[in-house]
Design an enzyme around this catalytic site. Structure first.
Site, mmCIF file in Angstrom:
data_model
loop_
_atom_site.group_PDB
_atom_site.id
_atom_site.type_symbol
_atom_site.label_atom_id
_atom_site.label_comp_id
_atom_site.label_asym_id
_atom_site.label_seq_id
_atom_site.Cartn_x
_atom_site.Cartn_y
_atom_site.Cartn_z
ATOM 1 N N HIS A 94 4.272 -8.141 25.137
ATOM 2 C CA HIS A 94 3.499 -8.388 26.370
ATOM 3 C C HIS A 94 4.403 -8.344 27.607
ATOM 4 C CE1 HIS A 94 0.483 -10.236 28.975
ATOM 5 N NE2 HIS A 94 1.370 -11.160 29.299
ATOM 6 N N CYS A 110 3.454 -3.676 9.609
ATOM 7 C CA CYS A 110 2.502 -3.276 8.561
ATOM 8 C C CYS A 110 1.969 -1.899 8.893
ATOM 9 C CB CYS A 110 1.386 -4.311 8.453
ATOM 10 S SG CYS A 110 0.352 -4.147 6.997
ATOM 11 N N CYS A 159 0.828 -1.202 0.000
ATOM 12 C CA CYS A 159 0.000 0.000 0.000
ATOM 13 C C CYS A 159 0.866 1.256 0.000
ATOM 14 C CB CYS A 159 -0.923 -0.015 1.204
ATOM 15 S SG CYS A 159 -0.044 0.241 2.746
ATOM 16 N N CYS A 173 4.328 -7.561 3.961
ATOM 17 C CA CYS A 173 4.021 -8.105 2.637
ATOM 18 C C CYS A 173 5.236 -8.757 1.972
ATOM 19 C CB CYS A 173 3.479 -7.007 1.726
ATOM 20 S SG CYS A 173 2.092 -6.123 2.418
ATOM 21 N N CYS A 228 4.937 1.364 3.724
ATOM 22 C CA CYS A 228 6.322 1.222 4.204
ATOM 23 C C CYS A 228 7.125 2.462 3.815
ATOM 24 C CB CYS A 228 6.962 -0.031 3.622
ATOM 25 S SG CYS A 228 6.007 -1.537 3.864
ATOM 26 N N CYS A 283 -5.868 -7.935 22.026
ATOM 27 C CA CYS A 283 -4.445 -7.600 21.929
ATOM 28 C C CYS A 283 -3.585 -8.852 21.693
ATOM 29 C CB CYS A 283 -3.984 -6.901 23.212
ATOM 30 S SG CYS A 283 -2.270 -6.370 23.106
ATOM 31 N N CYS A 291 5.181 -4.769 28.407
ATOM 32 C CA CYS A 291 4.088 -3.812 28.249
ATOM 33 C C CYS A 291 3.815 -3.050 29.549
ATOM 34 C CB CYS A 291 2.823 -4.568 27.824
ATOM 35 S SG CYS A 291 1.407 -3.495 27.609
ATOM 36 N N CYS A 350 8.228 -1.804 19.973
ATOM 37 C CA CYS A 350 7.233 -0.709 19.932
ATOM 38 C C CYS A 350 6.948 -0.135 21.312
ATOM 39 C CB CYS A 350 5.912 -1.205 19.345
ATOM 40 S SG CYS A 350 6.097 -2.202 17.869
ATOM 41 N N CYS A 386 -2.344 -4.304 20.044
ATOM 42 C CA CYS A 386 -1.340 -4.823 19.106
ATOM 43 C C CYS A 386 -2.023 -5.873 18.244
ATOM 44 C CB CYS A 386 -0.188 -5.451 19.890
ATOM 45 S SG CYS A 386 0.975 -6.357 18.844
ATOM 46 N N CYS A 412 1.549 -7.314 13.931
ATOM 47 C CA CYS A 412 1.899 -7.114 12.519
ATOM 48 C C CYS A 412 3.327 -7.517 12.164
ATOM 49 C CB CYS A 412 1.653 -5.656 12.120
ATOM 50 S SG CYS A 412 2.886 -4.503 12.731
ATOM 51 N N CYS A 470 0.507 1.524 19.365
ATOM 52 C CA CYS A 470 -0.779 0.847 19.165
ATOM 53 C C CYS A 470 -1.510 0.532 20.462
ATOM 54 C CB CYS A 470 -0.559 -0.464 18.405
ATOM 55 S SG CYS A 470 0.466 -0.276 16.945
HETATM 56 FE FE1 FSX Z 1 2.497 -4.100 3.181
HETATM 57 FE FE2 FSX Z 1 4.091 -1.790 2.575
HETATM 58 FE FE3 FSX Z 1 1.342 -3.224 5.209
HETATM 59 FE FE4 FSX Z 1 1.311 -1.370 3.533
HETATM 60 O O1 FSX Z 1 3.879 -1.004 1.002
HETATM 61 S S1 FSX Z 1 3.451 -3.966 5.085
HETATM 62 S S2 FSX Z 1 0.277 -3.421 3.213
HETATM 63 S S3 FSX Z 1 1.256 -1.034 5.725
HETATM 64 O O2 FSX Z 1 3.020 -0.688 3.454
HETATM 65 O O3 FSX Z 1 3.837 -3.485 1.987
HETATM 66 FE FE1 SF4 Z 2 -0.063 -7.849 27.050
HETATM 67 FE FE2 SF4 Z 2 -1.588 -6.437 25.347
HETATM 68 FE FE3 SF4 Z 2 -2.243 -6.633 27.952
HETATM 69 FE FE4 SF4 Z 2 -0.113 -5.203 27.164
HETATM 70 S S1 SF4 Z 2 -2.280 -4.745 26.705
HETATM 71 S S2 SF4 Z 2 -0.236 -6.611 28.919
HETATM 72 S S3 SF4 Z 2 0.636 -6.447 25.464
HETATM 73 S S4 SF4 Z 2 -2.166 -8.325 26.428
HETATM 74 FE FE1 SF4 Z 3 4.092 -3.049 17.139
HETATM 75 FE FE2 SF4 Z 3 1.981 -4.652 17.530
HETATM 76 FE FE3 SF4 Z 3 1.643 -2.178 16.618
HETATM 77 FE FE4 SF4 Z 3 2.748 -4.049 15.035
HETATM 78 S S1 SF4 Z 3 0.630 -4.040 15.822
HETATM 79 S S2 SF4 Z 3 3.458 -1.922 15.297
HETATM 80 S S3 SF4 Z 3 3.910 -5.237 16.558
HETATM 81 S S4 SF4 Z 3 2.440 -2.757 18.633
#
Ligand code: FSX
Ligand code: SF4
Ligand code: SF4
Length: 305
Positions: free
Chosen positions: A229, A192, A50, A153, A53, A259, A232, A268, A286, A289, A280
């Protein structure tokens, strides 16, 4: 100047005295990266994605994207941000790949579709012939010193394009290389999208010291070596069984909202996003991703609502 790996990791993780996480790219590191970049070009190609990245890369703050593009990465080809286009741009890309064969880094953003001989993703046309992402990945991948697979991706099961159904047979870089017997090392930088620091930091490490230490999933341990986790700030609530019922609730673990922190490994929780402002789990959950199997194995993302 050059930094030892230990010094670099210290800078990246912000463990140098007086250096906060948000200032992870110390001026000394930026200077070292500038020196290293003079020798090693980076070619950035895009398949099924998309462009998130690339947008994430543009959000890099320390160093700024201006510094990255003008001084740090010798970026010779990037479909979204380069001024050139069409055959002229492609010719330049092929020339760089030839001249620096075995030396340049190939950054692959997005998945590579195999169905219909790769025709679902045409990246350009030369001499009236369409060039597919599949053939580009194979051709440049064989010549590169290493490939940086950027984003979910390009890694593992090909992220969102590779999700259930997958009519285009979207595949990751490593999958294509395994099938074609291409031995060029692949560094996975999932997410992602991935955090800008994960991309800039890995490219910087590759330029200065070679490929960083990788985990069993081919990810740099300096960015993906800790479980979300376990680190966290809401863990104490999880341990006490205090659960959130809504995203706006300030106190409580988000597990019952879906989560996936227990299954996700990335920094993160301390690096945070948007120049260290939030992440996130603070405002949502979370969704895992950065892990193989995303998104199918992390679905449904949200629960209990
Ligand atoms: Fe994939 Fe890159 Fe997700 Fe997008 O282009 S990692 S769909 S946020 O950004 O490839
Ligand atoms: Fe674990 Fe998510 Fe709870 Fe944080 S919010 S303690 S990462 S389950
Ligand atoms: Fe980090 Fe989880 Fe958010 Fe992905 S979804 S950027 S692993 S906190």
């Amino acid at each position: 100047m050059s930094l030892t790996r230990r010094e670099f990791v210290k800078l990246c993780t912000g463990t140098v005295a007086g250096l906060g996480i948000s200032q992870m790219f110390h001026p000394a590191l930026v200077r070292a990266m500038e020196e290293a970049a003079k020798k090693t070009p980076v070619i950035w190609v895009q398949g099924q994605g998309c462009t998130g990245c690339s947008v994430s890369l543009l959000n890099t703050v320390h160093p700024s994207i201006k510094e990255v593009l003008l001084n740090i990465i010798s970026l010779e080809f990037h479909p979204t941000i380069m001024g050139s286009e069409g055959e002229m741009a492609l010719e330049h890309m092929y020339e760089v790949a030839e001249k620096f064969a075995g030396k340049f880094f190939l950054a692959v953003e997005g998945a590579i579709p195999k169905a219909a001989n790769g025709k679902y993703c045409i990246v350009g046309e030369m001499h009236h012939r369409e060039i597919t992402m599949l053939e580009l990945t194979e051709e440049l991948g064989q010549k590169a010193a290493a490939v940086l697979a950027l984003g979910a991706c390009a890694c593992f099961d090909a992220g969102i394009p590779g999700a259930e159904g997958n009519l285009t047979q979207a595949s990751s870089v490593q999958t294509i290389f395994d099938e074609k017997g291409i031995k060029t090392p692949v560094v996975n930088i999932p997410g992602c999208p991935p955090h800008p620091d994960w991309m800039v930091g890995t490219i910087a490490h590759a330029l200065m010291h070679g490929i960083p230490e990788l985990d069993d999933n081919g990810r740099p341990t300096m960015f993906y070596g800790e479980n979300i986790h376990e680190n966290c700030p809401y863990l104490k609530y999880a341990d006490d069984g205090v659960m959130c019922e809504t995203f706006t609730q300030k106190e409580g673990c988000r597990m019952e909202l879906g989560c996936k922190g227990p299954n996700a490994n990335a920094d993160c929780f301390k690096r945070k996003w948007n120049n260290g402002i939030n992440w996130c789990v603070e405002n949502a959950i979370c969704i895992g991703c950065v892990e193989p199997g995303f998104p199918d194995e992390m679905s449904p993302f949200y629960e209990g609502m």
